[in-house]
Design an enzyme around this catalytic site. Structure first.
Site, mmCIF file in Angstrom:
data_model
loop_
_atom_site.group_PDB
_atom_site.id
_atom_site.type_symbol
_atom_site.label_atom_id
_atom_site.label_comp_id
_atom_site.label_asym_id
_atom_site.label_seq_id
_atom_site.Cartn_x
_atom_site.Cartn_y
_atom_site.Cartn_z
ATOM 1 C CD GLN A 1 164.133 76.223 -45.964
ATOM 2 O OE1 GLN A 1 164.147 75.517 -46.957
ATOM 3 N NE2 GLN A 1 164.542 75.801 -44.783
ATOM 4 C CD GLN A 52 161.447 67.613 -43.504
ATOM 5 O OE1 GLN A 52 161.375 68.612 -42.809
ATOM 6 N NE2 GLN A 52 160.632 67.400 -44.517
ATOM 7 C CD GLU A 84 165.905 76.068 -41.579
ATOM 8 O OE1 GLU A 84 164.792 76.316 -42.091
ATOM 9 O OE2 GLU A 84 166.531 74.996 -41.796
ATOM 10 C CE LYS A 110 159.372 80.110 -45.526
ATOM 11 N NZ LYS A 110 160.614 80.875 -45.250
ATOM 12 C CG HIS A 128 164.573 69.798 -39.910
ATOM 13 N ND1 HIS A 128 163.639 69.767 -38.889
ATOM 14 C CD2 HIS A 128 164.228 70.841 -40.682
ATOM 15 C CE1 HIS A 128 162.780 70.758 -39.031
ATOM 16 N NE2 HIS A 128 163.113 71.440 -40.116
ATOM 17 C CG ASP A 188 162.640 78.874 -42.072
ATOM 18 O OD1 ASP A 188 161.993 79.151 -43.100
ATOM 19 O OD2 ASP A 188 162.373 77.907 -41.349
ATOM 20 C CB THR A 241 155.627 72.486 -46.508
ATOM 21 O OG1 THR A 241 154.830 71.754 -45.580
ATOM 22 C CG2 THR A 241 154.945 72.402 -47.868
ATOM 23 C CB CYS A 242 156.814 67.758 -44.047
ATOM 24 S SG CYS A 242 155.555 68.326 -42.885
ATOM 25 C CG ASP A 292 164.200 74.733 -38.602
ATOM 26 O OD1 ASP A 292 164.242 75.727 -37.847
ATOM 27 O OD2 ASP A 292 163.377 74.628 -39.533
#
Length: 263
Positions: A177, A21, A121, A179, A43, A155, A208-209, A86
């Site tokens: 996705q 990403q 996405e 998560k 991403h 997502d 998640t980032c 995304d």
């Protein structure tokens, strides 16, 4: 190996494709991804209507730029990454939620991608889980009827194990996705991935980032044990850090496993 023993998974442990990403740095980070031969990129964080543009013109321009940079910077001619964007529902929002008009834009992006496969996405947001399942399934049918090869990722609204099951069972997307923070535990994540496999849907092991290096490394072991379709490089949105953590842990785990097999 523990996961494979517990869930009785016979498949060999092999590397899975890493999905990188870019964060907001949509150009410099793409260059880095290409130079490191990332399998799936970028991403793009396409989270505003301005980044899509009227009839998708700005997003089409970005895809053409990515293709040009791949051809210019790749270090070997057989490097053919999948372009995965995304779009946070923004493509659908730009056409008032119409699946047909969303498909029009996705086909333009597919043409812009040329020989590079394209994944989108969360192309549209229908406002609820059941409506999302219905509209994504319809979008997917439209694309297949037009012989488009664009892959759709579910997502938003696919958050719990139950949600993921319904999206997979209804064939609403090519990939879903998964998560990890939303699933709440390792065993829920694994069960959701295996549910996707049972329905012929590709699990995208994400998150998640804002995770830690430890959670990212744990996710790597889940991904290679269950053979996910692709795995998100995390944490962070600077690309280098998350990609390095995930790639190194994957290589380390596979080396250790291979050594144990030979012992």
């Amino acid at each position: 190996r523990v996961i494979q023993d517990e869930w009785e998974l016979p498949a060999p442990l092999v590397a899975v494709p890493i999905y990188a990403q870019s964060g907001d740095d949509r150009h410099a980070n793409v260059d880095k991804m290409i130079l490191k031969a990332v399998p799936i990129l970028p991403h793009g964080l396409i989270n505003t209507l301005e980044l899509v543009g009227p009839d998708g013109i700005e997003l089409e321009r970005y895809v053409r730029w990515i293709v040009a940079r791949i051809k210019q910077l790749r270090t070997r001619p057989d490097y053919r990454p999948r372009i995965h964007l995304d779009v946070y529902g923004m493509v659908g929002a730009s056409v008032q939620g119409s699946p047909d008009r969303t498909a029009d834009i996705l086909q333009r992006l597919e043409a812009a991608a040329g020989s590079f496969p394209l994944t989108i996405e969360h192309p549209l947001d229908a406002g609820s889980r059941d409506a999302q399942i219905q509209d994504l399934a319809r979008l997917r049918r439209i694309l297949r009827a037009r012989r488009s090869q664009v892959k759709i990722v579910a997502d938003e609204w696919a958050n719990t194990a139950e949600d993921i099951h319904l999206f997979a069972a209804n064939q609403s997307a090519d990939l879903i996705q998964v998560k990890t923070p939303d699933l709440g535990s390792i065993h829920n994540t694994i069960d959701a991935i295996l549910d996707c496999h049972r329905h012929g849907v590709g699990p995208v092991l994400g998150g998640t980032c804002a995770e830690t290096d430890q959670s990212a490394r744990t996710t790597v072991h889940i991904g290679i044990a269950t053979g996910v379709a692709q795995m998100l490089a995390k944490p962070g949105m600077g690309f280098d850090e998350g990609y390095t953590i995930v790639l190194n842990e994957m290589n380390r785990a596979l080396r250790i496993s291979a050594h144990l097999d030979q012992a």
